[in-house]
Design a protein around this motif. Sequence first.
Motif, PDB file in Angstrom:
ATOM      1  N   ALA A 112      10.532 -10.366 -25.145  1.00 58.66           N
ATOM      2  CA  ALA A 112      11.141 -11.013 -26.306  1.00 58.66           C
ATOM      3  C   ALA A 112      12.659 -11.013 -26.161  1.00 58.66           C
ATOM      4  O   ALA A 112      13.248 -10.099 -25.596  1.00 58.66           O
ATOM      5  N   ALA A 113      13.255 -12.069 -26.659  1.00 63.78           N
ATOM      6  CA  ALA A 113      14.721 -12.178 -26.588  1.00 63.78           C
ATOM      7  C   ALA A 113      15.332 -11.371 -27.727  1.00 63.78           C
ATOM      8  O   ALA A 113      15.914 -11.918 -28.667  1.00 63.78           O
ATOM      9  N   VAL A 114      15.200 -10.062 -27.655  1.00 62.61           N
ATOM     10  CA  VAL A 114      15.736  -9.180 -28.696  1.00 62.61           C
ATOM     11  C   VAL A 114      17.238  -8.994 -28.477  1.00 62.61           C
ATOM     12  O   VAL A 114      17.752  -9.236 -27.386  1.00 62.61           O
ATOM     13  N   PRO A 115      17.958  -8.550 -29.505  1.00 59.07           N
ATOM     14  CA  PRO A 115      19.398  -8.323 -29.335  1.00 59.07           C
ATOM     15  C   PRO A 115      19.674  -7.272 -28.261  1.00 59.07           C
ATOM     16  O   PRO A 115      18.885  -6.355 -28.030  1.00 59.07           O
ATOM     17  N   ALA A 116      20.799  -7.409 -27.616  1.00 62.61           N
ATOM     18  CA  ALA A 116      21.247  -6.436 -26.619  1.00 62.61           C
ATOM     19  C   ALA A 116      22.763  -6.447 -26.606  1.00 62.61           C
ATOM     20  O   ALA A 116      23.386  -7.496 -26.813  1.00 62.61           O
ATOM     21  N   GLU A 160      18.181  -0.374 -24.153  1.00 60.96           N
ATOM     22  CA  GLU A 160      16.926   0.274 -24.571  1.00 60.96           C
ATOM     23  C   GLU A 160      17.026   0.750 -26.018  1.00 60.96           C
ATOM     24  O   GLU A 160      16.109   0.543 -26.821  1.00 60.96           O
ATOM     25  N   ARG A 161      18.136   1.383 -26.362  1.00 64.24           N
ATOM     26  CA  ARG A 161      18.314   1.866 -27.739  1.00 64.24           C
ATOM     27  C   ARG A 161      18.306   0.705 -28.728  1.00 64.24           C
ATOM     28  O   ARG A 161      17.706   0.796 -29.808  1.00 64.24           O
ATOM     29  N   THR A 162      18.952  -0.396 -28.354  1.00 66.62           N
ATOM     30  CA  THR A 162      18.989  -1.563 -29.237  1.00 66.62           C
ATOM     31  C   THR A 162      17.586  -2.143 -29.426  1.00 66.62           C
ATOM     32  O   THR A 162      17.202  -2.504 -30.549  1.00 66.62           O
ATOM     33  N   ALA A 163      16.822  -2.218 -28.342  1.00 66.26           N
ATOM     34  CA  ALA A 163      15.454  -2.732 -28.441  1.00 66.26           C
ATOM     35  C   ALA A 163      14.586  -1.834 -29.310  1.00 66.26           C
ATOM     36  O   ALA A 163      13.771  -2.312 -30.110  1.00 66.26           O
ATOM     37  N   ALA A 164      14.756  -0.524 -29.147  1.00 66.96           N
ATOM     38  CA  ALA A 164      13.988   0.418 -29.959  1.00 66.96           C
ATOM     39  C   ALA A 164      14.352   0.279 -31.434  1.00 66.96           C
ATOM     40  O   ALA A 164      13.475   0.274 -32.312  1.00 66.96           O
ATOM     41  N   ASP A 165      15.645   0.169 -31.741  1.00 68.80           N
ATOM     42  CA  ASP A 165      16.078  -0.005 -33.128  1.00 68.80           C
ATOM     43  C   ASP A 165      15.538  -1.312 -33.714  1.00 68.80           C
ATOM     44  O   ASP A 165      15.242  -1.391 -34.908  1.00 68.80           O
ATOM     45  N   SER A 202      23.896  -5.547 -11.200  1.00 68.43           N
ATOM     46  CA  SER A 202      24.305  -6.129 -12.469  1.00 68.43           C
ATOM     47  C   SER A 202      23.144  -6.086 -13.436  1.00 68.43           C
ATOM     48  O   SER A 202      21.969  -6.075 -13.038  1.00 68.43           O
ATOM     49  N   PHE A 203      23.485  -6.068 -14.732  1.00 69.06           N
ATOM     50  CA  PHE A 203      22.474  -6.106 -15.787  1.00 69.06           C
ATOM     51  C   PHE A 203      23.111  -6.656 -17.049  1.00 69.06           C
ATOM     52  O   PHE A 203      24.222  -6.267 -17.420  1.00 69.06           O
ATOM     53  N   ASP A 204      22.380  -7.564 -17.691  1.00 68.40           N
ATOM     54  CA  ASP A 204      22.777  -8.094 -18.990  1.00 68.40           C
ATOM     55  C   ASP A 204      21.497  -8.330 -19.775  1.00 68.40           C
ATOM     56  O   ASP A 204      20.664  -9.155 -19.377  1.00 68.40           O
ATOM     57  N   GLY A 205      21.323  -7.598 -20.861  1.00 67.28           N
ATOM     58  CA  GLY A 205      20.084  -7.679 -21.619  1.00 67.28           C
ATOM     59  C   GLY A 205      19.997  -8.839 -22.585  1.00 67.28           C
ATOM     60  O   GLY A 205      18.955  -9.046 -23.209  1.00 67.28           O
ATOM     61  N   ARG A 206      21.049  -9.607 -22.705  1.00 63.60           N
ATOM     62  CA  ARG A 206      21.061 -10.708 -23.677  1.00 63.60           C
ATOM     63  C   ARG A 206      20.281 -11.922 -23.174  1.00 63.60           C
ATOM     64  O   ARG A 206      20.082 -12.086 -21.980  1.00 63.60           O
ATOM     65  N   ASP A 207      19.850 -12.741 -24.122  1.00 62.80           N
ATOM     66  CA  ASP A 207      19.181 -14.012 -23.798  1.00 62.80           C
ATOM     67  C   ASP A 207      17.992 -13.809 -22.855  1.00 62.80           C
ATOM     68  O   ASP A 207      17.808 -14.528 -21.884  1.00 62.80           O
ATOM     69  N   GLY A 208      17.192 -12.797 -23.143  1.00 60.72           N
ATOM     70  CA  GLY A 208      16.021 -12.523 -22.309  1.00 60.72           C
ATOM     71  C   GLY A 208      16.293 -11.620 -21.139  1.00 60.72           C
ATOM     72  O   GLY A 208      15.384 -10.968 -20.640  1.00 60.72           O
ATOM     73  N   ALA A 226      16.776  -8.165  -5.543  1.00 64.78           N
ATOM     74  CA  ALA A 226      15.927  -8.964  -6.426  1.00 64.78           C
ATOM     75  C   ALA A 226      16.827  -9.609  -7.470  1.00 64.78           C
ATOM     76  O   ALA A 226      17.218  -8.967  -8.452  1.00 64.78           O
ATOM     77  N   TRP A 227      17.164 -10.866  -7.234  1.00 63.39           N
ATOM     78  CA  TRP A 227      18.136 -11.589  -8.070  1.00 63.39           C
ATOM     79  C   TRP A 227      17.411 -12.325  -9.190  1.00 63.39           C
ATOM     80  O   TRP A 227      16.784 -13.354  -8.974  1.00 63.39           O
ATOM     81  N   LEU A 228      17.486 -11.789 -10.392  1.00 58.48           N
ATOM     82  CA  LEU A 228      16.977 -12.487 -11.573  1.00 58.48           C
ATOM     83  C   LEU A 228      18.206 -12.909 -12.376  1.00 58.48           C
ATOM     84  O   LEU A 228      18.569 -12.287 -13.367  1.00 58.48           O
ATOM     85  N   GLY A 229      18.859 -13.955 -11.903  1.00 58.90           N
ATOM     86  CA  GLY A 229      20.136 -14.367 -12.477  1.00 58.90           C
ATOM     87  C   GLY A 229      20.054 -15.590 -13.357  1.00 58.90           C
ATOM     88  O   GLY A 229      21.082 -16.185 -13.674  1.00 58.90           O
ATOM     89  N   TYR A 230      18.830 -15.957 -13.758  1.00 64.59           N
ATOM     90  CA  TYR A 230      18.689 -17.144 -14.600  1.00 64.59           C
ATOM     91  C   TYR A 230      17.466 -17.009 -15.497  1.00 64.59           C
ATOM     92  O   TYR A 230      16.617 -16.133 -15.305  1.00 64.59           O
ATOM     93  N   ARG A 231      17.389 -17.882 -16.486  1.00 62.23           N
ATOM     94  CA  ARG A 231      16.259 -17.925 -17.410  1.00 62.23           C
ATOM     95  C   ARG A 231      15.164 -18.752 -16.753  1.00 62.23           C
ATOM     96  O   ARG A 231      15.219 -19.978 -16.740  1.00 62.23           O
ATOM     97  N   THR A 232      14.181 -18.077 -16.187  1.00 60.94           N
ATOM     98  CA  THR A 232      13.133 -18.784 -15.454  1.00 60.94           C
ATOM     99  C   THR A 232      12.252 -19.564 -16.428  1.00 60.94           C
ATOM    100  O   THR A 232      12.019 -19.134 -17.553  1.00 60.94           O
ATOM    101  N   PRO A 233      11.741 -20.705 -16.001  1.00 64.47           N
ATOM    102  CA  PRO A 233      10.866 -21.470 -16.895  1.00 64.47           C
ATOM    103  C   PRO A 233       9.474 -20.859 -16.954  1.00 64.47           C
ATOM    104  O   PRO A 233       9.046 -20.152 -16.042  1.00 64.47           O
ATOM    105  N   ALA A 234       8.778 -21.120 -18.042  1.00 62.44           N
ATOM    106  CA  ALA A 234       7.358 -20.793 -18.107  1.00 62.44           C
ATOM    107  C   ALA A 234       6.593 -21.816 -17.272  1.00 62.44           C
ATOM    108  O   ALA A 234       6.935 -22.999 -17.248  1.00 62.44           O
ATOM    109  N   THR A 235       5.573 -21.367 -16.566  1.00 64.02           N
ATOM    110  CA  THR A 235       4.817 -22.281 -15.716  1.00 64.02           C
ATOM    111  C   THR A 235       4.238 -23.435 -16.526  1.00 64.02           C
ATOM    112  O   THR A 235       4.315 -24.590 -16.116  1.00 64.02           O
TER     113      THR A 235
END
Length: 317
Positions: free
Chosen positions: A34-38, A70-75, A97-103, A154-163
């Motif tokens: 889920a695209a929860v706040p981060a 993690e704390r933000t997701a738990a809250d 790198s890590f950015d929890g925003r936008d998925g 393992a580069w997950l640098g974009y919002r991958t589409p749903a199949t």
Amino acid sequence: MASRPRSRRLRRTLLAALVTASVAVPTAGAARPAAVPAPAPAALGPLAPATAASLDERYAANRDALRAAERTAADYGDRKRATTLRAMAGPTRHFLSFDGRDGGRSVEVVGDLAGAERIAVLVPGSDTALGSERFRNGAVALQRQLGERAAVLAWLGYRTPATASASAVTPGRAHEAAPALRDFMGELGAAKPAARLTLLCHSYGSVVCAKAAPGLPVAGIVLYGSPGTGADSAADLRTTATVWAGRGESDWIAHVPHLRLPLPFGELGFGTDPLSPEFGARIFDAGPGGHSDYLAPGSVPLKNLARIVEGRDPADA
């Protein structure tokens, strides 16, 4: 005159086939988080120089960012997301790198990047979400196949589409992702100028790699399980890298029509089959497996992908 209606009917038939083959397929990925706040991550300096000490500092900073997310997701009440982030923040995991925003976006390192002489960058396709076990397991399997002096990113640098979505059969997400991949590979090349870099591009990730390809400091670009790239030929990628292509015998992607049709909102489909002679890629044996089997431990494609990363020719079929 009769040929024109037949041509239009054929075009509509192929269009329907493309959409059907591209979205009505079995999906092996887990549900997207889920695209929860981060919280916004702290700004990091340039990757270079990629020494053991500088990388340890970077890994620690991203571990802190993961714990904050993690704390933000738990809250927020998303226990599944919090559990995923807690696992990612474990002491044996290392993130450039890590950015929890936008998925979520991340680049995970498997192996010793500081001492690596060969580096593979995995670019995933549809339905790859933050914390995907399948994506990480593939990176781990490839690094083990490569052995010492090699690292897999393992580069997950974009919002991958749903199949099962229109985004998976149009180039929009790839256009969005390409600048980030281009910037990352440029930074990695500057940080590891003596290392051999290879892009391994799975499924929709091959469209991303094709958009980012011109001028990248890589020795090889490998397209596997690819629906096409949006380019008519390997030469159109405008790269000095060797372009490879492979597809498993049981991969459903083989049934996707290789078309590129203009529509009012853009294009549908990705054109020439990368395995076709007219595309001009070097072909490697990808074994009997399916769409999610390329990085399976002990598999034919895993061994051949490792050989390509090492600068060796893959084994014959």
